[in-house]
Scaffold this motif. Structure first.
Motif, PDB file in Angstrom:
ATOM      1  N   MET A 180      12.672   4.297 -24.674  1.00 43.96           N
ATOM      2  CA  MET A 180      12.711   6.104 -24.143  1.00 43.96           C
ATOM      3  C   MET A 180      13.922   7.208 -24.522  1.00 43.96           C
ATOM      4  O   MET A 180      13.490   7.761 -25.086  1.00 43.96           O
ATOM      5  N   THR A 181      15.190   6.219 -24.159  1.00 44.37           N
ATOM      6  CA  THR A 181      15.885   6.786 -24.663  1.00 44.37           C
ATOM      7  C   THR A 181      16.450   7.027 -25.445  1.00 44.37           C
ATOM      8  O   THR A 181      17.087   8.296 -25.716  1.00 44.37           O
ATOM      9  N   GLY A 182      16.040   6.366 -26.400  1.00 42.14           N
ATOM     10  CA  GLY A 182      16.013   6.185 -27.743  1.00 42.14           C
ATOM     11  C   GLY A 182      15.475   7.793 -28.668  1.00 42.14           C
ATOM     12  O   GLY A 182      16.029   8.144 -28.956  1.00 42.14           O
ATOM     13  N   LEU A 183      14.416   8.081 -27.907  1.00 38.92           N
ATOM     14  CA  LEU A 183      13.469   8.489 -28.920  1.00 38.92           C
ATOM     15  C   LEU A 183      14.364  10.627 -28.715  1.00 38.92           C
ATOM     16  O   LEU A 183      13.542  11.064 -29.259  1.00 38.92           O
ATOM     17  N   GLN A 184      14.337  10.114 -26.458  1.00 37.37           N
ATOM     18  CA  GLN A 184      15.069  11.245 -26.077  1.00 37.37           C
ATOM     19  C   GLN A 184      15.780  12.168 -26.989  1.00 37.37           C
ATOM     20  O   GLN A 184      16.519  13.068 -27.398  1.00 37.37           O
ATOM     21  N   ALA A 185      17.258  10.762 -26.983  1.00 41.55           N
ATOM     22  CA  ALA A 185      18.383  11.401 -27.809  1.00 41.55           C
ATOM     23  C   ALA A 185      18.234  11.453 -28.677  1.00 41.55           C
ATOM     24  O   ALA A 185      19.003  12.771 -29.065  1.00 41.55           O
ATOM     25  N   ASN A 186      17.523  11.134 -29.543  1.00 38.64           N
ATOM     26  CA  ASN A 186      17.325  11.292 -31.241  1.00 38.64           C
ATOM     27  C   ASN A 186      16.431  12.790 -31.262  1.00 38.64           C
ATOM     28  O   ASN A 186      16.939  13.304 -32.215  1.00 38.64           O
ATOM     29  N   GLY A 187      15.524  13.132 -30.725  1.00 39.50           N
ATOM     30  CA  GLY A 187      14.692  13.800 -30.708  1.00 39.50           C
ATOM     31  C   GLY A 187      16.002  15.303 -30.137  1.00 39.50           C
ATOM     32  O   GLY A 187      15.986  16.539 -30.973  1.00 39.50           O
ATOM     33  N   LYS A 188      16.813  15.114 -29.292  1.00 43.60           N
ATOM     34  CA  LYS A 188      17.580  16.324 -28.898  1.00 43.60           C
ATOM     35  C   LYS A 188      18.344  16.764 -30.266  1.00 43.60           C
ATOM     36  O   LYS A 188      19.192  17.331 -30.381  1.00 43.60           O
ATOM     37  N   ALA A 189      19.184  14.894 -30.607  1.00 38.37           N
ATOM     38  CA  ALA A 189      20.113  15.047 -31.612  1.00 38.37           C
ATOM     39  C   ALA A 189      19.425  16.165 -32.404  1.00 38.37           C
ATOM     40  O   ALA A 189      20.180  17.105 -33.577  1.00 38.37           O
TER      41      ALA A 189
ATOM     42  N   GLN B 233       6.649   0.776 -29.959  1.00 36.89           N
ATOM     43  CA  GLN B 233       5.233   0.174 -29.816  1.00 36.89           C
ATOM     44  C   GLN B 233       4.948  -1.243 -29.772  1.00 36.89           C
ATOM     45  O   GLN B 233       4.339  -1.733 -29.189  1.00 36.89           O
ATOM     46  N   ALA B 234       6.041  -1.916 -30.573  1.00 37.20           N
ATOM     47  CA  ALA B 234       6.281  -3.633 -30.776  1.00 37.20           C
ATOM     48  C   ALA B 234       6.512  -4.464 -28.925  1.00 37.20           C
ATOM     49  O   ALA B 234       5.725  -5.294 -28.595  1.00 37.20           O
ATOM     50  N   ALA B 235       6.949  -3.419 -28.039  1.00 36.37           N
ATOM     51  CA  ALA B 235       7.142  -4.070 -26.582  1.00 36.37           C
ATOM     52  C   ALA B 235       6.175  -4.039 -26.697  1.00 36.37           C
ATOM     53  O   ALA B 235       5.484  -4.776 -25.180  1.00 36.37           O
ATOM     54  N   ASP B 236       4.869  -2.685 -26.482  1.00 35.52           N
ATOM     55  CA  ASP B 236       3.853  -2.591 -25.829  1.00 35.52           C
ATOM     56  C   ASP B 236       2.842  -3.572 -26.400  1.00 35.52           C
ATOM     57  O   ASP B 236       2.443  -4.004 -25.728  1.00 35.52           O
ATOM     58  N   GLU B 237       3.344  -3.890 -27.412  1.00 32.47           N
ATOM     59  CA  GLU B 237       2.407  -4.683 -28.130  1.00 32.47           C
ATOM     60  C   GLU B 237       2.179  -6.511 -27.767  1.00 32.47           C
ATOM     61  O   GLU B 237       1.455  -7.452 -27.294  1.00 32.47           O
ATOM     62  N   ARG B 238       3.408  -6.249 -27.622  1.00 36.25           N
ATOM     63  CA  ARG B 238       4.060  -7.827 -26.726  1.00 36.25           C
ATOM     64  C   ARG B 238       3.941  -8.071 -25.656  1.00 36.25           C
ATOM     65  O   ARG B 238       3.183  -9.240 -24.797  1.00 36.25           O
ATOM     66  N   LEU B 239       3.968  -6.695 -24.646  1.00 41.91           N
ATOM     67  CA  LEU B 239       3.186  -6.510 -23.130  1.00 41.91           C
ATOM     68  C   LEU B 239       1.992  -7.190 -23.188  1.00 41.91           C
ATOM     69  O   LEU B 239       1.315  -8.001 -21.861  1.00 41.91           O
ATOM     70  N   GLY B 240       1.011  -6.429 -24.242  1.00 38.39           N
ATOM     71  CA  GLY B 240      -0.506  -6.786 -24.194  1.00 38.39           C
ATOM     72  C   GLY B 240      -0.890  -8.003 -24.147  1.00 38.39           C
ATOM     73  O   GLY B 240      -1.535  -8.415 -23.770  1.00 38.39           O
ATOM     74  N   THR B 241      -0.245  -8.865 -25.422  1.00 35.10           N
ATOM     75  CA  THR B 241      -0.182  -9.997 -25.253  1.00 35.10           C
ATOM     76  C   THR B 241      -0.125 -11.342 -24.219  1.00 35.10           C
ATOM     77  O   THR B 241      -0.237 -12.050 -24.672  1.00 35.10           O
ATOM     78  N   LEU B 242       0.865 -10.749 -23.693  1.00 32.83           N
ATOM     79  CA  LEU B 242       1.632 -11.521 -22.518  1.00 32.83           C
ATOM     80  C   LEU B 242       0.413 -11.385 -21.542  1.00 32.83           C
ATOM     81  O   LEU B 242      -0.151 -12.236 -20.856  1.00 32.83           O
ATOM     82  N   ILE B 243      -0.371 -10.259 -21.190  1.00 31.59           N
ATOM     83  CA  ILE B 243      -1.054  -9.723 -20.209  1.00 31.59           C
ATOM     84  C   ILE B 243      -2.369 -10.678 -20.355  1.00 31.59           C
ATOM     85  O   ILE B 243      -2.884 -11.672 -20.057  1.00 31.59           O
ATOM     86  N   ASP B 244      -2.946 -10.989 -21.478  1.00 34.64           N
ATOM     87  CA  ASP B 244      -4.165 -11.110 -23.132  1.00 34.64           C
ATOM     88  C   ASP B 244      -4.273 -12.897 -22.381  1.00 34.64           C
ATOM     89  O   ASP B 244      -5.042 -13.295 -21.953  1.00 34.64           O
ATOM     90  N   ILE B 245      -2.622 -13.894 -22.871  1.00 33.19           N
ATOM     91  CA  ILE B 245      -2.074 -15.116 -22.161  1.00 33.19           C
ATOM     92  C   ILE B 245      -2.835 -14.978 -21.184  1.00 33.19           C
ATOM     93  O   ILE B 245      -3.372 -16.616 -21.209  1.00 33.19           O
ATOM     94  N   ARG B 246      -1.703 -14.589 -20.313  1.00 35.96           N
ATOM     95  CA  ARG B 246      -2.426 -15.020 -18.392  1.00 35.96           C
ATOM     96  C   ARG B 246      -3.459 -14.801 -18.227  1.00 35.96           C
ATOM     97  O   ARG B 246      -4.111 -15.297 -16.972  1.00 35.96           O
TER      98      ARG B 246
ATOM     99  N   LYS C 293       9.319   2.798 -33.247  1.00 38.48           N
ATOM    100  CA  LYS C 293       9.071   1.568 -33.665  1.00 38.48           C
ATOM    101  C   LYS C 293       8.951   0.709 -32.711  1.00 38.48           C
ATOM    102  O   LYS C 293       8.175  -0.935 -32.142  1.00 38.48           O
ATOM    103  N   LEU C 294       9.865   0.343 -32.104  1.00 39.72           N
ATOM    104  CA  LEU C 294      10.294  -0.598 -30.546  1.00 39.72           C
ATOM    105  C   LEU C 294       9.286  -0.226 -29.496  1.00 39.72           C
ATOM    106  O   LEU C 294       9.765  -1.376 -29.185  1.00 39.72           O
TER     107      LEU C 294
END
Length: 103
Positions: A1-10, A89-102, A86-87
């Protein structure tokens, strides 16, 4: 999130500099990315007026803003914003996969 905020401000800084390119006595700002503290927790952005005392007016704009540098910076910040998104989004997808596996 900090990358989004910093690049948006820049990107906003680059747009502000470009919009005021023909404004007399306008002092363009520079955006500097810094590592957040504690280390590894993200990025922050420092915005400061550029010291133009030793810089020639390369771009020919009354403000001292270099149009070419402004365009390049905008493209870099846009790419950084898209990469950060994209980072997340990928982290969100991985978290969703982790939750589905458990489940």
């Amino acid at each position: 999130m900090t990358g989004l905020q910093a690049n948006g401000k820049a990107l906003g800084v680059a747009a502000h500099n470009t919009a005021n390119m023909n404004t007399d006595h306008f002092v363009p700002q520079g955006a500097t990315f810094n590592e957040a503290r504690p280390a590894g927790t993200g990025v922050t952005l420092s915005i400061a007026a550029r010291d133009l005392s030793a810089v020639e007016n390369v771009g020919g704009a009354p403000s001292g803003t270099d149009p070419a540098a402004s365009i390049v910076n905008s493209l870099v910040y846009k790419a950084g914003f898209e990469l950060s998104a994209k980072l997340i989004q990928a982290a969100d997808e991985r978290l969703g996969t982790l939750i589905d596996i458990r489940a």
